[in-house]
Motif scaffolding. Structure first.
Motif, mmCIF file in Angstrom:
data_model
loop_
_atom_site.group_PDB
_atom_site.id
_atom_site.type_symbol
_atom_site.label_atom_id
_atom_site.label_comp_id
_atom_site.label_asym_id
_atom_site.label_seq_id
_atom_site.Cartn_x
_atom_site.Cartn_y
_atom_site.Cartn_z
ATOM 1 N N ILE A 321 0.954 9.848 5.121
ATOM 2 C CA ILE A 321 -0.489 9.693 5.022
ATOM 3 C C ILE A 321 -0.816 9.182 3.587
ATOM 4 O O ILE A 321 -1.483 8.356 3.446
ATOM 5 N N GLU A 322 -0.301 9.674 2.705
ATOM 6 C CA GLU A 322 -0.547 9.448 1.311
ATOM 7 C C GLU A 322 -0.126 7.929 1.022
ATOM 8 O O GLU A 322 -0.973 7.179 0.227
ATOM 9 N N GLU A 323 0.955 7.793 1.390
ATOM 10 C CA GLU A 323 1.517 6.431 1.472
ATOM 11 C C GLU A 323 0.553 5.398 2.263
ATOM 12 O O GLU A 323 0.408 4.258 1.492
ATOM 13 N N GLN A 328 -3.723 1.128 1.936
ATOM 14 C CA GLN A 328 -5.016 0.644 2.255
ATOM 15 C C GLN A 328 -5.836 0.120 0.864
ATOM 16 O O GLN A 328 -6.334 -0.762 0.828
ATOM 17 N N ALA A 329 -5.535 1.363 -0.257
ATOM 18 C CA ALA A 329 -6.124 0.797 -1.452
ATOM 19 C C ALA A 329 -5.594 -0.198 -1.927
ATOM 20 O O ALA A 329 -6.365 -1.034 -2.639
ATOM 21 N N THR A 333 -1.963 -3.139 4.088
ATOM 22 C CA THR A 333 -1.734 -2.853 5.698
ATOM 23 C C THR A 333 -1.794 -4.362 6.341
ATOM 24 O O THR A 333 -2.443 -5.425 5.672
ATOM 25 N N LEU A 334 -1.040 -4.226 7.427
ATOM 26 C CA LEU A 334 -0.958 -5.466 8.114
ATOM 27 C C LEU A 334 -2.542 -6.144 8.260
ATOM 28 O O LEU A 334 -2.546 -7.215 8.391
ATOM 29 N N GLU A 335 -3.518 -5.256 8.638
ATOM 30 C CA GLU A 335 -4.698 -5.766 9.073
ATOM 31 C C GLU A 335 -5.269 -6.465 7.795
ATOM 32 O O GLU A 335 -5.857 -7.763 7.978
#
Length: 536
Positions: A321-323, A328-329, A333-335
């Motif tokens: 979750i931390e990774e 995200q930050a 991410t792929l998105e």
């Protein structure tokens, strides 16, 4: 055995009952029904799992509870069948089951476990004999229908109607693997990923897992962006993903004989679920599937019997979750990668539009002389809304286009060019560019005196010499006006292959590998003569 209430997700908004159960998956239907009530066909969206390998691997807990350990192979398959049947009954109609599995050797021969799992999943009722006469059934391998072997009996049984349907097989190329080999056995560097569904119309959104990497494209995507999907390339059915390093060699806390790579789990979750959907693993191990699902705002659900693996879950979950939050930050991410690629491709589509438009003019390329058209510049007021360009729903964008001709161009020539350009928009290759273009033809004086304010932006970018994927610099309309007063000098410096330069509010700076071309973008300035550029 420990309390069978689940280790709950970190997110308090996830309803009670989700998480990792320290319990026997052979009764997961009863456990989950007791927890959630009547949830037949209403609970699970996708299952990502790998079966225990019978006598091949010992997972370190009570042998009597390990499926297949010490059992006959047929009994092992029957236990798996019952597990997959329970999962089927709990899965939503558009849900799916993904089984990561491999062959193994025993007694000097290769055991085709993937094939056997496909067979049991497509016949969950294990019907082997005719309901009418009791004779054995035989399976039509093409249709999946079972027929009675008694020639005088007409009984048919379609096991697929109430079983999993094998939709596809993916090869997981592990890139590196344990260096084991032996006589009659190569080093094993791949596994099978079996994709099953309950029905043919199941949740399978390929656009969400497109590879947003320009190096996956052919080099000419820069010249033909209309031919490439804005969000990237659809993955093929060979997935190269490195096996997680076990023990103390990796960044993650993993000590499991068959860990999943996080990108593999992430891809399947993206492909088959939306936020708030339920992701299940009935052989959860240390919980990679559940932790990745929770990180991606899905509801995790899984079963595991090993005390050690259940004990490791909370630590692994925290790390995953931390990774994910760090990615995200950082926009990794792929998105986010897809969004950035889509923005580039939509900008490029707009910037190459003038070239496609001129290529679509009537007559063959040999007959066209763009130099005789007196076009010196094209101004584009394009769509620069990053949110719109990144949106999956975007199919076309508006584009205001001014074709600028020399002041000495006759009215008749301008009218003819206007009509030709209107016709060209309906022809290939221009018609393939998904823009709604408002095209006008204006002289330099008309543009400066009447409509330049409609194209004014700060900054404006100059794309010249047929390079529309990176700017030659920034430019103001005043500088351009001064420079274009000597049309021949302007063309000599900025035209290539007869295609005029483009001045636009759109910024793009990318090569065929998706990397920046120029690092310092300076302002273009007119010389005293108004016909050349300063060096920059």
């Amino acid at each position: 055995m420990a309390d069978t209430s689940p280790i709950p997700p970190v997110d308090s908004e996830v309803p009670e009952g989700y998480g990792l159960y320290h319990a026997d998956t052979r009764s997961h239907y009863d456990t989950l029904t007791e927890q959630f009530g009547d949830v037949d066909g209403q609970l699970i969206d996708t299952t990502i799992t790998s079966p225990p390998y019978g006598d091949v691997k010992d997972y370190g807990y009570d042998e009597e509870l390990q499926i297949g350990l010490g059992d006959d192979y047929e009994d092992y398959l029957e236990e798996l069948r019952r597990v997959y049947k329970q999962t089927y009954d709990l899965t939503k109609p558009d849900g799916s089951l993904w089984v990561i599995v491999n062959t193994f050797k025993k007694g000097g021969r290769t055991i085709r476990l993937p094939t056997d799992i496909a067979d049991i999943c497509e016949n969950l009722e294990n019907k082997t004999n005719c309901d009418k006469c009791g004779a054995p059934l035989t399976k039509d391998r093409e249709t999946g229908v079972h027929y009675c072997t008694d020639d005088e009996c007409s009984f048919e049984y379609d096991s697929i109607a109430d079983s999993w349907v094998l939709q596809d097989i993916v090869i997981w190329d592990k890139v590196r693997a344990l260096p084991y080999s032996g006589k009659g056995k190569f080093r094993n560097v791949f596994e099978y990923i079996l994709c099953f569904s309950k029905q043919n119309d199941f949740h399978f959104d390929l656009d969400k897992i497109r590879i947003a990497d320009a190096t996956e494209f052919k080099d000419w995507w820069i010249n033909y962006p209309e031919r490439y999907h804005p969000r990237g390339k659809v993955p093929d059915n060979i997935w190269e993903m490195v096996t997680p390093t076990q023990g103390g060699w990796g960044n993650m806390t993993i000590d499991h004989p068959a860990p999943f790579p996080r990108p593999l789990v992430e891809r399947i979750i993206q492909l088959t679920t939306d936020p708030g959907d339920v992701v299940f693993d009935h052989f959860a191990g240390t919980g990679t599937v559940l932790a990745q699902a929770e990180a991606m705002n899905r509801w995790p659900l899984g079963f595991e019997l090993s005390d050690d693996y259940v004990g490791a879950y909370s630590t692994l979950r925290e790390e995953i979750i931390e990774e994910w939050k760090e990615r995200q930050a950082e926009g990794n991410t792929l998105e986010e990668e897809q969004a950035r690629l889509a923005q580039k491709i939509w900008r490029l589509r707009q910037l190459v539009f003038p070239r496609k438009l001129l290529q679509s003019l009537p007559g063959s390329s040999e007959e066209r002389d763009l130099g005789e058209l007196n076009i010196n510049t094209v101004f584009l007021d394009g769509c620069a809304d990053d949110e719109l360009l990144a949106a999956r729903e975007t199919e076309r964008v508006p584009l205001k286009t001014a074709i600028i001709v020399d002041d000495d161009t006759s009215e008749a020539a301008r009218v003819e060019l206007t009509e030709s350009l209107a016709a060209a928009q309906e022809e290939d290759p221009c018609s393939a560019v998904p823009v709604d273009a408002d095209v006008s033809v204006q002289t330099v004086s008309e543009f400066v005196g009447e409509t330049a304010n409609e194209f004014e932006a700060s900054p404006l970018y100059l794309y010249d010499k047929n390079d529309y994927n990176y700017p030659a610099g920034t430019i103001t309309i005043e500088t351009w006006d001064a420079m274009v007063q000597t049309p021949d000098g302007w063309r000599q410096n900025h035209v290539a292959y007869e295609y005029p330069p483009v001045i636009s509010n759109l910024y793009l700076n990318v090569d065929s590998d998706g990397k920046e071309v120029v690092t310092d973008i300076e302002e273009v300035r007119a010389s005293e003569g108004g016909a050349t550029l300063t060096d920059f």
